[in-house]
Design an enzyme around this catalytic site. Structure first.
Site, PDB file in Angstrom:
ATOM      1  NE  ARG A  23       0.804  52.957  85.333  1.00 28.60           N
ATOM      2  CZ  ARG A  23       0.488  52.420  86.508  1.00 28.60           C
ATOM      3  NH1 ARG A  23       1.027  52.855  87.611  1.00 28.60           N
ATOM      4  NH2 ARG A  23      -0.382  51.427  86.572  1.00 28.60           N
ATOM      5  NE  ARG A  59      23.261  28.022  79.866  1.00 28.44           N
ATOM      6  CZ  ARG A  59      24.302  28.509  80.546  1.00 28.44           C
ATOM      7  NH1 ARG A  59      24.707  27.901  81.646  1.00 28.44           N
ATOM      8  NH2 ARG A  59      24.917  29.600  80.149  1.00 28.44           N
ATOM      9  CG  HIS A  62      22.285  19.702  84.202  1.00 27.94           C
ATOM     10  ND1 HIS A  62      22.387  21.037  83.914  1.00 27.94           N
ATOM     11  CD2 HIS A  62      23.214  19.076  83.441  1.00 27.94           C
ATOM     12  CE1 HIS A  62      23.348  21.221  83.020  1.00 27.94           C
ATOM     13  NE2 HIS A  62      23.860  20.039  82.714  1.00 27.94           N
ATOM     14  CE1 TYR A 132      18.188  26.708  88.454  1.00 31.14           C
ATOM     15  CE2 TYR A 132      18.433  28.083  86.505  1.00 31.14           C
ATOM     16  CZ  TYR A 132      18.981  27.260  87.473  1.00 31.14           C
ATOM     17  OH  TYR A 132      20.328  26.995  87.460  1.00 31.14           O
ATOM     18  CG  ASP A 143      25.426  18.774  89.118  1.00 31.64           C
ATOM     19  OD1 ASP A 143      24.207  18.828  88.880  1.00 31.64           O
ATOM     20  OD2 ASP A 143      26.292  19.267  88.368  1.00 31.64           O
ATOM     21  CG  ASP A 168      25.608  19.998  79.807  1.00 35.04           C
ATOM     22  OD1 ASP A 168      25.681  19.485  80.944  1.00 35.04           O
ATOM     23  OD2 ASP A 168      24.999  21.056  79.588  1.00 35.04           O
TER      24      ASP A 168
END
Length: 187
Positions: A23, A59, A62, A132, A143, A168
């Site tokens: 399956r 990305r 951060h 995430y 931030d 960025d």
């Protein structure tokens, strides 16, 4: 599920083991008791997904200041990325060092990144979906980040000409950040 400590203390690679039959597949993505046995039990309060269209997009890198610092549990649902994490814990013997792991829908790997790290990734193909979990609510006021190509950190990215957001493109180097800001110990 197999949990493997990585070189930077507190970071763990998680290898998922699917059950397959005619399956398709079933995979357990998270098991509180297994994670707790490695001392990595968290209360996840948010789960996010980013979708990136083009290969060679970066990305990051951060992070969030206290009280919004984040632990992350990162996986790729579609495509493949080079996931990168930089140790920003001032008291750590590996402060300023980085490590990376390829995360893909094929290798079924995840990475657990504790608080005190900058995090980012580079897409290795078109159409990537990264999921995430985080243990803290995102705060725009808290931030921050460091430049993806900081020569002192010297991450070996798979591209020299990435696609970047305006944010960025304008992040400071780690040295610039440290000289202008005393809040790093609250990362």
């Amino acid at each position: 599920m197999k949990i493997i400590p990585r070189r930077l203390e507190g970071v763990f690679e998680i290898r998922l083991t699917p059950l397959s039959d005619h399956r398709g597949q079933f995979m357990r993505l998270y098991d509180e008791s297994i994670f707790a046995s490695y001392g990595i039990n968290r209360r996840w309060i948010q789960e996010n997904q980013s979708v990136t269209i083009h290969k060679g997009t970066i990305r990051g890198l951060h992070f969030q200041y206290s009280p919004s610092t984040e632990t992350k549990l990162v996986r790729v649902a579609a495509g493949a990325v080079l996931d990168v994490f930089v140790d920003l814990r001032k008291e750590s013997p590996t402060f300023g060092e980085w490590d990376s792991i390829e995360l893909s829908e094929d290798n079924r790997a995840m990475i657990y990144i504790p608080r005190g790290f900058a995090h980012g990734f580079c897409t290795l193909c078109d159409h990537c979906a990264v999921q995430y979990k985080v243990d803290s609510k995102f705060s725009p006021e808290e931030d921050s980040g460091i430049c993806w190509n900081d020569p002192l950190v010297a991450v070996k990215w798979p591209t020299d000409t990435p696609i970047l957001s305006d944010k960025d493109k304008n992040l400071p180097t780690l040295d610039m950040f440290l000289s202008q800001n005393k809040r790093l110990d609250s990362v």
